[in-house]
Design a protein around this motif. Structure first.
Motif, PDB file in Angstrom:
ATOM      1  N   ASN A 329      69.834 -25.565  31.489  1.00 33.57           N
ATOM      2  CA  ASN A 329      68.855 -25.470  30.400  1.00 33.57           C
ATOM      3  C   ASN A 329      67.439 -25.782  30.850  1.00 33.57           C
ATOM      4  OD1 ASN A 329      69.936 -28.203  30.720  1.00 33.57           O
ATOM      5  ND2 ASN A 329      68.628 -28.762  29.012  1.00 33.57           N
ATOM      6  N   THR A 330      67.161 -25.678  32.145  1.00 37.27           N
ATOM      7  CA  THR A 330      65.877 -26.142  32.672  1.00 37.27           C
ATOM      8  C   THR A 330      65.004 -24.994  33.180  1.00 37.27           C
ATOM      9  OG1 THR A 330      66.724 -26.399  34.923  1.00 37.27           O
ATOM     10  CG2 THR A 330      66.953 -28.303  33.426  1.00 37.27           C
ATOM     11  N   ALA A 331      63.764 -25.364  33.479  1.00 38.92           N
ATOM     12  CA  ALA A 331      62.811 -24.409  34.044  1.00 38.92           C
ATOM     13  C   ALA A 331      63.273 -23.897  35.398  1.00 38.92           C
ATOM     14  CB  ALA A 331      61.436 -25.064  34.156  1.00 38.92           C
ATOM     15  N   GLY A 332      63.913 -24.758  36.184  1.00 42.96           N
ATOM     16  CA  GLY A 332      64.468 -24.290  37.451  1.00 42.96           C
ATOM     17  C   GLY A 332      65.505 -23.209  37.237  1.00 42.96           C
ATOM     18  N   GLY A 333      66.262 -23.318  36.133  1.00 42.56           N
ATOM     19  CA  GLY A 333      67.219 -22.281  35.775  1.00 42.56           C
ATOM     20  C   GLY A 333      66.549 -20.947  35.492  1.00 42.56           C
ATOM     21  N   ALA A 334      65.312 -20.996  35.009  1.00 38.75           N
ATOM     22  CA  ALA A 334      64.564 -19.748  34.770  1.00 38.75           C
ATOM     23  C   ALA A 334      64.268 -19.041  36.083  1.00 38.75           C
ATOM     24  CB  ALA A 334      63.268 -20.055  34.025  1.00 38.75           C
ATOM     25  N   LEU A 443      60.577 -31.796  41.062  1.00 42.90           N
ATOM     26  CA  LEU A 443      61.237 -32.572  40.015  1.00 42.90           C
ATOM     27  C   LEU A 443      60.333 -33.669  39.462  1.00 42.90           C
ATOM     28  CD1 LEU A 443      64.649 -32.890  41.897  1.00 42.90           C
ATOM     29  CD2 LEU A 443      64.079 -31.250  40.085  1.00 42.90           C
ATOM     30  N   LYS A 444      60.711 -34.211  38.322  1.00 44.96           N
ATOM     31  CA  LYS A 444      59.887 -35.204  37.637  1.00 44.96           C
ATOM     32  C   LYS A 444      59.626 -36.435  38.489  1.00 44.96           C
ATOM     33  CE  LYS A 444      61.426 -33.748  33.046  1.00 44.96           C
ATOM     34  NZ  LYS A 444      62.282 -34.073  31.873  1.00 44.96           N
ATOM     35  N   GLY A 445      60.539 -36.786  39.347  1.00 44.47           N
ATOM     36  CA  GLY A 445      60.348 -37.972  40.173  1.00 44.47           C
ATOM     37  C   GLY A 445      59.551 -37.733  41.437  1.00 44.47           C
ATOM     38  N   ARG A 470      51.037 -15.925  36.166  1.00 45.04           N
ATOM     39  CA  ARG A 470      51.910 -16.978  36.686  1.00 45.04           C
ATOM     40  C   ARG A 470      52.823 -17.527  35.590  1.00 45.04           C
ATOM     41  NH1 ARG A 470      49.923 -19.167  41.727  1.00 45.04           N
ATOM     42  NH2 ARG A 470      47.823 -18.389  42.189  1.00 45.04           N
ATOM     43  N   LEU A 471      54.032 -17.885  36.019  1.00 40.45           N
ATOM     44  CA  LEU A 471      54.913 -18.681  35.180  1.00 40.45           C
ATOM     45  C   LEU A 471      54.585 -20.140  35.464  1.00 40.45           C
ATOM     46  CD1 LEU A 471      57.248 -18.916  33.170  1.00 40.45           C
ATOM     47  CD2 LEU A 471      58.821 -18.931  35.131  1.00 40.45           C
ATOM     48  N   ASN A 472      53.904 -20.772  34.512  1.00 41.69           N
ATOM     49  CA  ASN A 472      53.464 -22.150  34.706  1.00 41.69           C
ATOM     50  C   ASN A 472      54.563 -23.101  34.257  1.00 41.69           C
ATOM     51  OD1 ASN A 472      51.425 -24.087  35.457  1.00 41.69           O
ATOM     52  ND2 ASN A 472      51.259 -24.544  33.289  1.00 41.69           N
ATOM     53  N   ILE A 473      55.005 -23.956  35.177  1.00 46.53           N
ATOM     54  CA  ILE A 473      56.103 -24.894  34.943  1.00 46.53           C
ATOM     55  C   ILE A 473      55.622 -26.285  35.356  1.00 46.53           C
ATOM     56  CG2 ILE A 473      58.408 -25.580  35.722  1.00 46.53           C
ATOM     57  CD1 ILE A 473      58.996 -22.591  36.190  1.00 46.53           C
ATOM     58  N   GLY A 474      55.861 -27.260  34.486  1.00 48.46           N
ATOM     59  CA  GLY A 474      55.524 -28.631  34.860  1.00 48.46           C
ATOM     60  C   GLY A 474      56.430 -29.143  35.964  1.00 48.46           C
ATOM     61  N   HIS A 475      57.730 -29.144  35.698  1.00 53.08           N
ATOM     62  CA  HIS A 475      58.731 -29.607  36.666  1.00 53.08           C
ATOM     63  C   HIS A 475      59.978 -28.743  36.542  1.00 53.08           C
ATOM     64  CE1 HIS A 475      56.249 -33.172  35.711  1.00 53.08           C
ATOM     65  NE2 HIS A 475      56.372 -33.438  37.006  1.00 53.08           N
ATOM     66  N   THR A 516      58.357 -24.366  42.600  1.00 53.88           N
ATOM     67  CA  THR A 516      58.797 -24.119  41.221  1.00 53.88           C
ATOM     68  C   THR A 516      57.753 -23.309  40.466  1.00 53.88           C
ATOM     69  OG1 THR A 516      59.963 -26.262  41.296  1.00 53.88           O
ATOM     70  CG2 THR A 516      59.834 -25.164  39.167  1.00 53.88           C
ATOM     71  N   GLU A 517      57.460 -22.134  40.983  1.00 54.04           N
ATOM     72  CA  GLU A 517      56.494 -21.260  40.348  1.00 54.04           C
ATOM     73  C   GLU A 517      56.843 -19.814  40.674  1.00 54.04           C
ATOM     74  OE1 GLU A 517      51.754 -21.437  39.612  1.00 54.04           O
ATOM     75  OE2 GLU A 517      52.334 -21.340  41.725  1.00 54.04           O
ATOM     76  N   ALA A 518      56.499 -18.912  39.763  1.00 51.67           N
ATOM     77  CA  ALA A 518      56.660 -17.479  40.002  1.00 51.67           C
ATOM     78  C   ALA A 518      55.387 -16.769  39.592  1.00 51.67           C
ATOM     79  CB  ALA A 518      57.847 -16.927  39.211  1.00 51.67           C
ATOM     80  N   ALA A 519      55.119 -15.643  40.218  1.00 53.91           N
ATOM     81  CA  ALA A 519      53.919 -14.877  39.906  1.00 53.91           C
ATOM     82  C   ALA A 519      54.253 -13.390  39.911  1.00 53.91           C
ATOM     83  CB  ALA A 519      52.809 -15.161  40.914  1.00 53.91           C
ATOM     84  N   LEU A 520      53.607 -12.669  39.007  1.00 52.14           N
ATOM     85  CA  LEU A 520      53.688 -11.213  38.952  1.00 52.14           C
ATOM     86  C   LEU A 520      52.360 -10.641  39.396  1.00 52.14           C
ATOM     87  CD1 LEU A 520      55.151  -8.564  38.099  1.00 52.14           C
ATOM     88  CD2 LEU A 520      54.161  -8.902  35.825  1.00 52.14           C
ATOM     89  N   LEU A 521      52.382  -9.820  40.445  1.00 54.07           N
ATOM     90  CA  LEU A 521      51.181  -9.189  40.985  1.00 54.07           C
ATOM     91  C   LEU A 521      51.139  -7.735  40.548  1.00 54.07           C
ATOM     92  CD1 LEU A 521      51.708 -11.731  42.767  1.00 54.07           C
ATOM     93  CD2 LEU A 521      50.862 -10.406  44.709  1.00 54.07           C
ATOM     94  N   SER A 522      50.020  -7.317  39.985  1.00 48.80           N
ATOM     95  CA  SER A 522      49.822  -5.919  39.603  1.00 48.80           C
ATOM     96  C   SER A 522      48.716  -5.347  40.470  1.00 48.80           C
ATOM     97  CB  SER A 522      49.436  -5.809  38.128  1.00 48.80           C
ATOM     98  OG  SER A 522      50.481  -6.307  37.297  1.00 48.80           O
TER      99      SER A 522
END
Length: 525
Positions: A329-334, A443-445, A470-475, A516-522
């Motif tokens: 259920n986490t952002a890493g799962g995305a 991760l948060k720690g 960008r897919l902006n994710i905190g942790h 822990t980030e993804a980007a789409l380039l056009s």
């Protein structure tokens, strides 16, 4: 370093240390091994027992409609919807039931929202398919597990009647296929068949059911509706055990119903939470693990394609038994979903159906209000309204990467790094977009967030411009708070809110990609 510092200040995150640089060569023209990608590449499998909770009864579920329509707006096609799974083999048609009546076991800390052990459905249960976005393609499952041919025929008759109704026809919603049974390779373990049940007996069962179900359900050579076969939980990848090779060798394609088969469906999970054992998020996200989990199916894909059939992952997700808490259920799962889907497509898998149920930990979408925790089944202090979970952002990114013009091909970018993956998308032969993902779990720690500078090489085109979202994710272990190109889909309506944020760069500038980030380039001309 100055670029990284400025980016960290603008992003509101802790100081980013650029620890390395990496050359990334993106092909300017489609190579020979580029594969066709469907606009419905990422599709959904939905547990059958609470189907009406998803779509509605007397009126549509606007939240579900909105989040599916978000994807349709980006590709021109709504995701395909498969309705079936475990409860498929516990469903009986009852003409005295309006929609459905289900009996559920008690929830537990491991499985807070268990599947029904018994489901009775009436005509209205299939008719509510009309509430899906227009032109959606649907796959319905019927009961094989209880070995009751008349029950399967009654279901198929009701399905056919629903799709012949004016409401569904006017919406252009299509019955793509009927699936007879779910995970028949497990029947010998769950009491549905004797302990020695094998692929030969599955083929015999299927050949018994298929002629009657096809007549009742409108499956024919001249109709759009065809059969899915298989739907196995695992694969032996050989002519013994349960696999496409095994049922082909046992003659499933020699029967009179063989010409009605369009697709072999394989089910697959990257691990299990059925006994409550946890899993590490980084393990799920690791590049080599994702590839190892999928390349094992290459012999099956080849064998299926040689028969002229499509090969799909008809039910898949992170961990079986509805996911692992703090992982699925986490952002890493995305990010896992993003790479898993695109890598599967690169292997020749036509569609990937992510399994969903009410309250499941690995859902992309929670379509109704929940009163129990999805993590441990405890009562929530306040009801949790319908919402999207982090994996939904992967569906948005994939939809935008494919786009709505059609005829798109894709290839994995060869990147010699264990944490960075990428995919290039082409219209005709022309490069149009690329997805880049940094799979290192922040991760948060953690006190420092590493970043890699990607020096892009497009055949000497250094001055050409690119747009970056960008897919902006905190942790990685966050379960909310993501944004895509500055916008959030974590809203009460499921519609995006917030200003769009797009960067403009020159190819020669390269790209800094945080852990822990993804980007789409056009790419522009």
């Amino acid at each position: 370093m100055l670029t990284a510092l400025l980016y960290s200040l603008l992003s509101g995150v802790s100081f980013v240390s650029i620890c390395s640089a990496l050359d990334v060569s993106i092909p300017s023209f489609a190579p020979a091994d580029a594969v066709d990608v469907s606009p419905t590449l990422l599709s959904l499998s939905i547990e059958q027992d609470r189907w009406t909770d998803w779509v509605g009864t007397s009126k549509r579920n606007d939240f579900l409609f909105n989040v599916l329509n978000n994807l349709k707006e980006r590709t021109g096609s709504s995701p395909h919807i498969r309705i079936g799974a475990n409860s498929e083999d516990h469903t009986i048609f009852d003409p005295n039931v309006q929609f459905s009546e289900a009996t559920f076991p008690d929830p537990s800390a491991t499985v807070p929202y268990p599947e029904a052990v018994s489901v009775k459905v009436g005509d209205g249960y299939y008719q509510v398919t009309q509430f899906l976005p227009s032109n959606t393609h649907v796959i319905w499952g019927v009961n094989l597990g209880q070995n009751n041919l008349s029950a399967a025929v009654s279901e198929a008759q009701s399905i056919a009647a629903a799709f012949a109704s004016d409401a569904i026809k006017q919406a252009g919603i299509v019955l793509d296929a009927i699936e007879i049974g779910n995970e028949a390779d497990l029947y010998r373990n769950n009491g549905a068949r004797p302990a020695n049940y094998n692929a030969t007996q599955y083929v015999a069962d299927w050949n018994l059911f298929a002629p009657n179900v096809s007549t009742a359900g409108g499956v024919s050579k001249t109709s759009h509706t065809k059969f899915w076969i298989g739907g196995f939980a695992g694969s032996s990848h050989s002519s013994s055990g349960f696999s496409p090779q095994a049922i082909f060798s046992n003659g499933i394609l020699d029967s009179n119903s063989a010409q009605l088969i369009s697709t072999f469906s394989q089910h697959h999970y990257s691990g299990s939470f059925c006994n409550g054992n946890g899993a590490l998020l980084q393990d799920l996200m690791t590049k080599s693990s994702i590839r190892g989990n999928l390349t094992i199916f290459l012999p099956d894909i080849t064998a299926t394609r040689m028969q002229g059939l499509d090969y799909v992952l008809g039910e898949t997700n992170s961990f079986s038994c509805h996911g692992s808490p703090g992982v699925s259920n986490t952002a890493g799962g995305a990010l896992w979903t993003l790479d898993y889907t695109l890598f599967a497509a690169s292997l020749g898998i036509s569609r990937i159906f992510f399994h969903e149920g009410i309250g499941y930990k690995y859902n992309l979408i929670q379509p109704i209000t929940l009163t129990r925790s999805i993590l441990d089944g405890s009562s929530l202090p306040d009801p949790l309204l319908a919402h999207v979970q982090p994996q939904y952002y992967a569906a948005i990114i994939i939809s935008e990467a494919i786009g709505e013009r059609g005829g798109v091909r894709m290839v994995e970018i060869n990147i010699n790094n264990p944490e960075i993956v990428g995919y290039a998308f082409f219209e005709g032969h022309k490069l149009i977009r690329a997805v880049l993902i940094h799979l290192k779990a922040y991760l948060k720690g953690d006190t420092e967030r590493p970043s890699i500078h990607l020096q892009l090489n497009l055949g000497g085109k250094v001055h050409h411009k690119i747009q970056v979202k960008r897919l902006n994710i905190g942790h990685a272990d966050d379960d909310s708070g993501l944004s895509w190109g500055g916008r959030t889909f974590e809203t009460q309506t499921g519609l995006a809110e917030g200003p769009i944020s797009v960067e403009e760069l020159k190819i020669g500038d390269g790209l800094d990609l945080r852990a822990t980030e993804a980007a789409l380039l056009s790419f522009e001309d």
